[in-house]
Design an enzyme around this catalytic site. Structure first.
Site, PDB file in Angstrom:
ATOM      1  N   ARG A 232       8.254  12.472  -2.440  1.00  0.00           N
ATOM      2  CA  ARG A 232       7.018  13.041  -2.974  1.00  0.00           C
ATOM      3  C   ARG A 232       6.081  13.326  -1.806  1.00  0.00           C
ATOM      4  NH1 ARG A 232       9.586  13.891  -6.812  1.00  0.00           N
ATOM      5  NH2 ARG A 232       9.174  13.334  -8.991  1.00  0.00           N
ATOM      6  N   GLU A 261       1.642  20.685  -4.555  1.00  0.00           N
ATOM      7  CA  GLU A 261       2.583  21.778  -4.850  1.00  0.00           C
ATOM      8  C   GLU A 261       2.006  22.712  -5.900  1.00  0.00           C
ATOM      9  OE1 GLU A 261       6.217  19.791  -5.905  1.00  0.00           O
ATOM     10  OE2 GLU A 261       6.304  18.765  -3.976  1.00  0.00           O
ATOM     11  N   HIS A 279      10.710  22.062  -3.513  1.00  0.00           N
ATOM     12  CA  HIS A 279      11.033  20.942  -4.413  1.00  0.00           C
ATOM     13  C   HIS A 279      12.322  21.236  -5.188  1.00  0.00           C
ATOM     14  CE1 HIS A 279       9.072  17.371  -6.726  1.00  0.00           C
ATOM     15  NE2 HIS A 279      10.397  17.272  -6.729  1.00  0.00           N
TER      16      HIS A 279
HETATM   17  C1  GLV Z   1      12.643  15.222  -8.746  1.00  0.00           C
HETATM   18  O1  GLV Z   1      11.755  15.366  -7.965  1.00  0.00           O
HETATM   19  C2  GLV Z   1      12.713  14.146  -9.681  1.00  0.00           C
HETATM   20  O2  GLV Z   1      11.810  13.314  -9.686  1.00  0.00           O
HETATM   21  O3  GLV Z   1      13.657  14.101 -10.484  1.00  0.00           O
END
Ligand code: GLV
Length: 312
Positions: A232, A261, A279
């Site tokens: 993250r 983001e 992401h």
């Molecule tokens: C992706 O970022 C997830 O948390 O599955």
């Protein structure tokens, strides 16, 4: 369709949205013009919540759902859910662990290889036609190097397994040593960063890990070090990261996630030693399918025995 009335905060995937609508009496909150007014009138109707890792589940929203018993999240990360509020309200919270570990680990290696060997930068070099008149600089190898992992859950451990094929020495930092692991646990993140050639962020997001990768950690990783973040954006102090890269205090970075983001800090856009992704670590057909199934299995388990399958 069963009579169970569930609140869905936002769209998940077209396939899962369609399937959930055939299985449950699902209400799509994102289609409400005035969600707060809708919840004030109808909040007591819902037995539970289905959501996606990108949609916020703040305390005020949960407070409007007094009959809800669970939140089922599509995503291994659940940092958009106010976990403290959910726990206080007695809600079970489920995520989708394990099913995307392999794809996220693959992408961590994709980023390590890309930054260290300059794959994206060389691709741009070739497309610009620069190969006809110049050569790329020498880059650095990945195999045999020191890999530091921040976080040693399912994803961190999968990255460590991949690393054995690259003859890498692996150490990790986490709150507690993981029992039975052959890898060295380092109690200090700064010391791990000092030791490592690559520091890969693979821990949970949210308040407990905010800005763990600080200016001091980036300086410990140093001008030859490479940071990779597939966890993250909030775990890294992004202002400190931009400064370290801009001032040459950090060797490079491979970033799949950002603090805000889809906003990416403008100074990063012009740097060839930085690889920027959107992401996508868990974004494969295979992991999406397995995550969709696990959301359905969590709901089925709750309605069969009162317990979600993969609680947080
Ligand atoms: C992706 O970022 C997830 O948390 O599955």
């Amino acid at each position: 369709m069963t009579h169970h009335r569930l609140l869905q905060i936002g769209p998940i995937t077209p396939a899962l949205d369609a399937k959930l609508a055939t299985l449950y009496d699902i209400h799509p909150l994102w289609q409400e013009a005035k969600p707060a007014a809708f919840l004030a009138e109808h909040g007591t109707e819902f037995e539970g919540v289905v959501t996606h890792l990108r949609h916020a589940c703040p305390a005020e929203l949960l407070a409007a759902l007094p009959q809800a018993k669970f939140i089922v999240n599509f995503g291994v990360g659940y940092d958009k859910i106010d976990l403290a509020a959910a726990r206080q309200q007695g809600l079970q919270v489920a995520n989708t662990p394990k099913v995307l570990d392999g794809c996220v680990a693959d992408l961590a290696f994709g980023l390590m290889l890309d930054v260290a060997r300059g794959l994206s930068a060389t691709d741009r070099f070739v497309r610009r036609g620069d190969w006809k008149t110049s050569q790329r600089p020498l880059m650095t190898r990945v195999y045999g190097k020191r890999l530091g992992l921040l976080g040693f859950g399912g994803i961190g451990q999968t990255i460590a397994r991949r690393a054995s094929g690259f003859d890498m020495d692996v150490r990790y930092h986490s709150r507690k040593p993981v029992a039975g692991s052959a890898h060295t646990h380092m109690a200090s993140l700064i010391e791990l960063a000092q030791w490592a050639d690559f520091l890969v962020v693979a821990c949970v997001g949210g308040p407990s890990t905010r800005h763990l990768v600080s200016r001091e950690v980036l300086d410990a990783l140093g001008p030859q070090g490479i940071l990779v973040n597939i966890a993250r954006g909030t775990v890294v102090d992004e202002v400190a990261l931009v400064a370290a890269l801009g001032e040459g205090r950090l060797g490079g970075a491979g970033l799949d996630v950002f603090e805000n983001e889809p906003h990416v800090p403008a100074p990063l856009l012009g740097l060839d030693n930085v690889v920027l992704l959107s992401h996508i670590a868990g974004f494969t057909r295979e992991s999406r399918r397995d995550m969709e199934q696990l959301v359905c299995d969590n709901l089925a388990s709750y309605f069969a025995c009162g317990k979600v399958l993969t609680p947080v």
